[in-house]
Design an enzyme around this catalytic site. Sequence first.
Site, mmCIF file in Angstrom:
data_model
loop_
_atom_site.group_PDB
_atom_site.id
_atom_site.type_symbol
_atom_site.label_atom_id
_atom_site.label_comp_id
_atom_site.label_asym_id
_atom_site.label_seq_id
_atom_site.Cartn_x
_atom_site.Cartn_y
_atom_site.Cartn_z
ATOM 1 N N TRP A 53 0.863 -1.197 -0.072
ATOM 2 C CA TRP A 53 0.007 -0.110 -0.077
ATOM 3 C C TRP A 53 0.881 1.343 -0.019
ATOM 4 O O TRP A 53 1.917 1.346 0.997
ATOM 5 C CB TRP A 53 -0.829 -0.094 1.271
ATOM 6 C CG TRP A 53 -1.762 1.156 1.501
ATOM 7 C CD1 TRP A 53 -2.631 1.660 0.507
ATOM 8 C CD2 TRP A 53 -2.121 1.947 2.656
ATOM 9 N NE1 TRP A 53 -3.543 2.753 1.029
ATOM 10 C CE2 TRP A 53 -3.011 2.715 2.300
ATOM 11 C CE3 TRP A 53 -1.526 1.703 3.845
ATOM 12 C CZ2 TRP A 53 -3.561 3.649 3.259
ATOM 13 C CZ3 TRP A 53 -2.053 2.483 4.939
ATOM 14 C CH2 TRP A 53 -3.005 3.422 4.650
ATOM 15 N N ASP A 65 -0.265 -6.094 9.426
ATOM 16 C CA ASP A 65 -1.555 -5.049 9.013
ATOM 17 C C ASP A 65 -2.790 -5.790 8.669
ATOM 18 O O ASP A 65 -2.739 -6.327 7.695
ATOM 19 C CB ASP A 65 -0.897 -4.071 7.878
ATOM 20 C CG ASP A 65 -1.771 -3.053 7.639
ATOM 21 O OD1 ASP A 65 -3.007 -2.858 8.308
ATOM 22 O OD2 ASP A 65 -1.493 -2.022 6.776
ATOM 23 N N LYS A 88 -13.075 -0.411 7.296
ATOM 24 C CA LYS A 88 -13.508 -1.229 6.254
ATOM 25 C C LYS A 88 -14.793 -2.259 6.726
ATOM 26 O O LYS A 88 -15.843 -2.405 6.502
ATOM 27 C CB LYS A 88 -12.629 -1.897 5.432
ATOM 28 C CG LYS A 88 -11.927 -1.309 4.178
ATOM 29 C CD LYS A 88 -10.795 -0.251 4.671
ATOM 30 C CE LYS A 88 -10.354 0.656 3.438
ATOM 31 N NZ LYS A 88 -9.164 1.106 3.728
HETATM 32 C C1 LMR Z 1 -6.960 2.710 -0.407
HETATM 33 O O1 LMR Z 1 -5.892 1.966 -0.188
HETATM 34 O O2 LMR Z 1 -7.569 2.911 -0.869
HETATM 35 C C2 LMR Z 1 -7.430 2.777 1.388
HETATM 36 O O3 LMR Z 1 -6.628 2.111 2.350
HETATM 37 C C3 LMR Z 1 -7.653 4.064 1.608
HETATM 38 C C4 LMR Z 1 -6.525 4.908 1.793
HETATM 39 O O4 LMR Z 1 -6.301 5.747 2.641
HETATM 40 O O5 LMR Z 1 -5.692 4.945 0.905
#
Ligand code: LMR
Length: 398
Positions: A130, A211, A246
């Site tokens: 992420w 996570d 979520k």
């Molecule tokens: C995402 O990856 O879209 C979500 O976790 C929201 C974010 O804050 O990026």
Amino acid sequence: MFDHLSSLPADPILGLLATYRADENPNKIDLGVGVYKDEAGHTPVLQAVKEAETRLLQSEDTKAYVGPAGTPGFNTAMQELVLGAGHAALVGNRVRSAQTPGGCGALRVLAEFSNRAKEGATIWVSDPTWANHVPLLGNAGLQIKSYPYYDRATSSLQFDAMVETLKQVGEGDLVLFHACCHNPCGADLSRAQWKVLAEMAQKQGFTPFIDMAYQGFGDSLDADAYGLRLMAESVPEMLVAASCSKNFGLYRERVGLAMVIYSDAAAADRGQSQLLNVVRGNYSMPPNHGGAIVESILTDASLRANWEAELTEMRERINSLRSGVVESLQSAGAAGDFSFIQRQKGMFSFLGITPEQVQKLQQDYSIYMVDSSRISIAGLSQGNMAYFCQSVAEVLES
Ligand code: LMR
């Protein structure tokens, strides 16, 4: 003092929202930010949450400070949700935690906490991971390295390469794992693969940092925590950042949990004093409202049953969209095999198209996704599926 500051590009995920909102095309589709949407494209407040809020409104009798750890009831209920009631680490009184402003708050607090334990410690993150993991962990002082995880050419895990890289990781290093519903690629570790990694952590002494942002969005609340719970049985120390954004639909309320498992109860008490000191020096203490909702849902049998049913509905909708999009892409004649989308879990998958094709979809068709071609599956619906698949087929052909 501030004149020399240059402007930064928009956030790769959140920035898409503003462009999407300004787009006047009635056919526009938002597959950007990871927010659950129903068939009408709406992100509803869960009924269980509404009911918990109604009860809170009636019973709340103070707005006095809650303290850096948040409410004890929230922490206990979340520890059990994550680890499962009766987990050895809980029974051994080795777990401490703090309620945080979202999963991001948890990641940041745990990163600073780790940096106190070992300044400039290395954390290994999956490639890809992420996008916000990097600033959240890196800005706290941790050094970031990556291990191979997802092979874009085959749209699947590269487990052997992952293991090969992690073989060099030892005591004093952290390894970040996604508990389930990997963001951004949707490819999760199997139970057998978690076993291998848990044995490696035990043998090599690195510290798992897990996570868990999507518990309940993959297979079920318990199945999604399988790897995390196994890891927690295998190692003396572990970190967990959990999010309630979520699975409780509490995105804007900012509710998460920073949890640490220690080797014994005395270390846990010492460590918790440090964790709370990190919190105090950041934002002092978490907001109460979202945590109070979660506590109320998890500790009331009927609210909990309603919530679990709503969570199941969200998960099943995503899973049916996954099979739906694979079929529709095929019927639209889109070049390529997209069946991997059906095998993947949670909110996201990579479509596997180029950044230029992503741009073309945005500019010519008003279909929005992250540059990496990550799509948020819940943004699809029966209503927009045909338009989406037809557009992808056209862009792949052009
Ligand atoms: C995402 O990856 O879209 C979500 O976790 C929201 C974010 O804050 O990026």
